[in-house]
Design an enzyme around this catalytic site. Structure first.
Site, PDB file in Angstrom:
ATOM      1  N   ARG A 312       0.827  -0.979  -0.050  1.00 28.47           N
ATOM      2  CA  ARG A 312       0.087  -0.002  -0.040  1.00 28.47           C
ATOM      3  C   ARG A 312       0.929   1.284   0.002  1.00 28.47           C
ATOM      4  O   ARG A 312       1.361   1.455   1.058  1.00 28.47           O
ATOM      5  CB  ARG A 312      -0.716   0.047   1.222  1.00 28.47           C
ATOM      6  CG  ARG A 312      -1.848  -1.343   1.502  1.00 28.47           C
ATOM      7  CD  ARG A 312      -2.769  -1.118   0.625  1.00 28.47           C
ATOM      8  NE  ARG A 312      -3.621  -2.533   0.533  1.00 28.47           N
ATOM      9  CZ  ARG A 312      -4.796  -2.936   1.366  1.00 28.47           C
ATOM     10  NH1 ARG A 312      -5.043  -1.961   2.391  1.00 28.47           N
ATOM     11  NH2 ARG A 312      -5.030  -4.054   1.207  1.00 28.47           N
ATOM     12  N   GLU A 314       0.529   4.308   0.835  1.00 32.70           N
ATOM     13  CA  GLU A 314       0.173   5.341   1.474  1.00 32.70           C
ATOM     14  C   GLU A 314       0.786   5.979   2.412  1.00 32.70           C
ATOM     15  O   GLU A 314       1.556   5.040   3.042  1.00 32.70           O
ATOM     16  CB  GLU A 314      -1.326   4.702   2.412  1.00 32.70           C
ATOM     17  CG  GLU A 314      -2.608   4.100   1.598  1.00 32.70           C
ATOM     18  CD  GLU A 314      -3.539   3.290   2.530  1.00 32.70           C
ATOM     19  OE1 GLU A 314      -2.987   2.913   3.468  1.00 32.70           O
ATOM     20  OE2 GLU A 314      -4.408   2.885   1.987  1.00 32.70           O
ATOM     21  N   ARG A 320      -0.676   1.813  13.159  1.00 31.87           N
ATOM     22  CA  ARG A 320      -1.165   0.480  12.668  1.00 31.87           C
ATOM     23  C   ARG A 320      -1.239   0.454  10.870  1.00 31.87           C
ATOM     24  O   ARG A 320      -1.989  -0.241  10.332  1.00 31.87           O
ATOM     25  CB  ARG A 320      -2.815   0.471  12.992  1.00 31.87           C
ATOM     26  CG  ARG A 320      -3.746   1.577  12.644  1.00 31.87           C
ATOM     27  CD  ARG A 320      -5.223   1.059  12.851  1.00 31.87           C
ATOM     28  NE  ARG A 320      -6.131   1.931  12.306  1.00 31.87           N
ATOM     29  CZ  ARG A 320      -7.568   1.870  12.302  1.00 31.87           C
ATOM     30  NH1 ARG A 320      -7.969   0.907  13.186  1.00 31.87           N
ATOM     31  NH2 ARG A 320      -8.196   2.484  11.709  1.00 31.87           N
ATOM     32  N   HIS A 321      -0.287   1.445  10.402  1.00 31.31           N
ATOM     33  CA  HIS A 321      -0.094   1.138   8.951  1.00 31.31           C
ATOM     34  C   HIS A 321       1.177   0.780   8.486  1.00 31.31           C
ATOM     35  O   HIS A 321       2.144   1.323   9.147  1.00 31.31           O
ATOM     36  CB  HIS A 321      -0.568   2.576   8.177  1.00 31.31           C
ATOM     37  CG  HIS A 321      -2.031   2.778   8.205  1.00 31.31           C
ATOM     38  ND1 HIS A 321      -2.761   3.441   9.128  1.00 31.31           N
ATOM     39  CD2 HIS A 321      -2.838   2.357   7.240  1.00 31.31           C
ATOM     40  CE1 HIS A 321      -3.950   3.619   8.720  1.00 31.31           C
ATOM     41  NE2 HIS A 321      -4.223   2.908   7.828  1.00 31.31           N
ATOM     42  N   GLU A 467     -10.256  -2.679  13.450  1.00 35.13           N
ATOM     43  CA  GLU A 467     -10.656  -3.332  12.426  1.00 35.13           C
ATOM     44  C   GLU A 467      -9.501  -4.275  12.230  1.00 35.13           C
ATOM     45  O   GLU A 467      -8.247  -3.915  11.870  1.00 35.13           O
ATOM     46  CB  GLU A 467     -11.060  -2.444  11.172  1.00 35.13           C
ATOM     47  CG  GLU A 467     -11.310  -3.226   9.872  1.00 35.13           C
ATOM     48  CD  GLU A 467     -10.407  -3.019   8.800  1.00 35.13           C
ATOM     49  OE1 GLU A 467     -10.045  -2.058   8.422  1.00 35.13           O
ATOM     50  OE2 GLU A 467      -9.793  -4.365   8.273  1.00 35.13           O
TER      51      GLU A 467
END
Lengths: 544, 544
Positions: A312, A314, A320-321, A467
């Site tokens: 990803r 991003e 949490r990324h 999530e």
């Protein structure tokens, strides 16, 4: 000790003339003097030598570089086995965590293998362990790798500084296999302290000062950081999550697949995709195996899963990324209703939680020492089973808790966590499902609800209010799929192979994607996803 | 059959006056005439209606799009179970492979689920199956997905066209779940023919003409191609290789790891690495988990494995090269000798071969129908165990077979295959090991032989004369490692984290890397590696 033997006395020669005798006598005296002198010198040298001779010389020291010179098939043991080997002579390889000399005749070593450690003792003993040997042992750098021969001996009292507390090892031989060249970035002891707050320097309850090791320092020196018992346990648990995931799905008739990470087009969402130079053109890194696993369903695989990296692009620098993480993905055909998938996923998670708790007690305990956390809770079937809320019900819970309904078209991270706390207080669970998300929050391939087209047949799973899985029934009809693609600004021709797969007939299906590191992070409450990744990648970190 | 009953005779009325009688008689006649006329008209209409009414209308047809409207929990069965369900009514979803109408009253369907197929029959029966239903069934496109209700019935003779040969299904209801929109690129029957030579049009032994499907056509339409029983079996076997690999290593104390594919620097060999645009800088795709798995050893993981994609930017368009493939990698510490690793790898392969043969009989047989091959052979322990040659012995075998020693500094692909044939003839095995490769043929991190520095502690494993594993003892000493890096033109600072890992102390270790698709391809003799990859990637193929 064997004394040095004196040389046998020399024999005299037969008698000569008077003058000669005198001369000889003189010479003899001079020679005697010389000899005496020489003997004295020799004796002094011998005494000096005797004091220096190291009777333990072959019992310690560095080894030549291990190039597989010989193979003796000597049995080597694990530190974890030592408690059962009291009274036996053993050989093992270990890392020297620390050494502590007591005077010049004794040194204590803390020897480590993964999460296990034992105390070893090198103590002067005639013919066996010399002062030189003790001195050399005291000088071995921390974190060196040594080969130890020794006698396992019951310890008079429990050894608190080691994981093996009932025995210690009396060292008879010790060799250096691999030393440390340079300074360690931090000590393993500092890196293993309980992590309640990460500040640079702290004192403990008794007022002692010691260093805390910051996460960035750890990650910059990840090879040393990974040696802590906590990290050894975290990655045993990571492997466990993968194994339990696969075992459950294998038992349910799934087939493991491997889909390509190199894609011809930017899929799903062009904004967060990495571009690769591919010979004279470009390729893109897959953001998930979504398209491939759906195509596997169109190819009649019926039930598939994949464990593989997803990418990803991003620029998110949060707890949490990551730009690369491990996806645990599955997709399966549906007979009557997408809740077949949701229920299988729920069953998967309960099996996973139980498996971790039952099979990894020791590792969970080790991690808990450094990261104290309330134990992760879920609702077993006899407790009514997993809590399932609709998106609308989740919003209502937040509104009842004081959140304005105006901001709840979507539930942001902050409200997600708040919902987690509300649910925990009301239902006593750290794990729950939200079903029936609004259509506009979900990707184009999500199947709309049959009655209310603003809703969708989709769900998210949560652990400790965050999530960890997103899934849904997918659109298997090419006409509806193309319509939804266009409504999200995607030109169907840009994903032709994918759309064509549904033109050739495809069974109704659904699935989900799980972030491996997130599951691990929330189960253990590691607080930062980087701790759940071997060599984490984020916008600012590509090394080591 | 029950005859239609005639209506009961009408009773007469009591008598009236003469004149009235006349008038009444006249009126009666007129009324009778009218009634007769009306009755005739009614009858004609009824006949017409009877001919048009479809008494089976609700037993077949398309369904509305499956959006999980209802959930009845009806039991659905698998085609593979049908033999045991003789006499039972069943429901199942299947793909319609082909249909064959016999007149207007009967149609045969060949229904398929993965590697299983069954014959189904739709035959006109009053009140149950109508002519209209038969007609509709005959018109369903091949490869559509249907939901079938039917009665399992013993077949009077074996049905050769299906995998289930002893029963057939008498269809009572059939619905279209997902149709085919457009033309199929090729028929599943053509795609499933024995692959002895790939030419466009061929005849079989009986002189019938049919189409062969070229590999490129298959790969361009991979979703349809993957539906053949052969491909269904190939990918069951692919999953099996991964499972057996992990199960064996789990039982030997290995930990699964996941290393990052995004690297900060071009590792190992700069020439064949893919470059990625990484925010404002660049990253590179890992060519193997080599560095990461060695760093995991330096981090005390002791024994690790990884199943993950590896990327090679080599412009090689051969039968055995892809730009992305699945690496099965492992690395472990060595106690005394690198043969500990080589022997564990050998044990792994024997376990794998045995596991495939024992647990995947059906799949191997299915693949063998399309790709006939001599069964793969190896030497079990009671046959003396795996053949192990040194590189020098391998060269001698080739020289004895007539190859000039001058060209044998390295063994090229052609000579590899030749060696495979020599070994097969002499030792009756398709699997063997070559040990002690010349140092100059191996990567910089390979440990030199302790006696002859021109040789190395390294090995390759072969299946059917082609390399499927490459491995070695690695250099764990940073000084020697840097020396070897420089001798291969690599600046140690460009791989600083890797070199630093060994400065912090590292146990002697070794390992190997296996190409998953190669193992599958050679075990099954698929002749092209692309057939062993779900969606293969090569310099010319990024889609689907």
């Amino acid at each position: 000790m064997a004394d040095a033997q004196s040389p046998p006395p020399a024999e005299g020669a037969p008698g000569p003339s008077k003058n000669e005798l005198k001369r000889l006598e003189k010479a003899k005296k001079a020679a005697e003097k010389e000899a005496e002198k020489a003997a004295k010198k020799k004796e002094a040298e011998a005494q000096k030598a005797a004091a220096e001779v190291d009777y333990a010389a072959q019992f310690y020291g560095p080894t030549v570089l291990h190039q597989s010179q010989t193979r003796n098939n000597q049995k080597r043991v694990q530190i974890s086995e030592l408690s059962g080997l009291d009274g036996e002579s053993v050989i093992f390889r270990a890392r020297l965590q620390t050494s502590r000399a007591q005077g010049s005749k004794m040194v204590f070593l803390n020897l480590r293998q993964r999460t296990d450690s034992v105390q070893a003792l090198v103590s002067v003993a005639p013919d066996k362990v010399s002062k030189q040997m003790v001195k050399w042992c005291a000088g071995i750098s921390d974190e060196s790798i040594v080969l130890v021969h020794g006698l396992v001996t019951k310890s008079p009292e429990p050894i608190k500084s080691a994981s093996v507390q009932d025995v210690e090892v009396h060292v008879s031989q010790i060799f250096l296999i691999s030393g440390v060249d340079g300074r360690l970035p931090f000590s393993l002891e500092d890196a293993s302290r309980p992590d309640t707050e990460e500040t640079a320097v702290e004192g403990d309850a008794e007022g002692r000062q010691f260093s805390r090791v910051l996460l960035d320092t750890r990650l910059n020196n990840r090879v040393v950081d990974l040696r802590t018992p906590t990290n050894q346990a975290v990655f045993k648990l990571q492997a466990g999550v993968g194994r339990l995931f696969r075992e459950f799905l294998d038992s349910k008739g799934f087939t493991e697949i491997h889909s390509p990470k190199l894609q011809g087009a930017a899929t799903e969402s062009g904004a967060s995709v990495f571009k690769v130079t591919y010979f004279k053109g470009n390729a893109f890194l897959a953001q998930s195996p979504q398209l491939a696993k759906q195509m596997a369903i169109a190819a009649d695989f019926e039930r598939v899963y994949e464990v593989g990296p997803v990418f990803r692009a991003e620029d998110s620098n949060t707890h949490r990324h990551m730009t690369e993480f491990m996806g645990l993905d599955l997709e399966m055909t549906i007979e009557e209703h997408y809740h077949e998938v949701m229920e299988l996923l729920d069953d998967l998670f309960l099996t996973l939680f139980r498996g971790l708790r039952e099979q990894y007690k020791k590792e969970i305990a080790v991690v808990g020492e450094q990261f104290p956390a309330e134990e992760f809770t879920w609702l077993e079937k006899e407790q009514g089973g997993t809590l399932k809320l609709t998106f609308r019900e989740a919003v209502d819970l937040l509104v009842a808790d004081g959140v304005s309904r105006d901001v709840l078209d979507d539930i942001n991270t902050e409200n997600e966590k708040r919902l987690g706390r509300i649910v925990k207080a009301k239902y006593h669970t750290d794990y729950f499902i939200i079903d029936k998300f609004p259509m506009e929050l979900r990707p184009f391939y999500t199947m709309p609800d049959p009655v209310d087209p603003t809703l969708s047949n989709s769900y998210d799973f949560f652990m400790r209010g965050e999530e960890i899985l997103s899934g849904a029934q997918r659109i298997h009809d090419p006409i509806l799929l193309m319509e939804k693609m266009r409504s999200k600004g995607i030109e169907p021709d840009s994903m032709k192979s994918y759309v064509d797969a549904f033109r050739m007939g495809c069974a109704p299906h659904g699935g989900g994607g799980i972030g491996l590191e997130r599951v691990l992070m929330f189960f253990l409450k590691l607080n930062n996803i980087r701790r759940a990744s071997l060599f984490p990648r984020d916008p600012k970190r590509l090394d080591p």
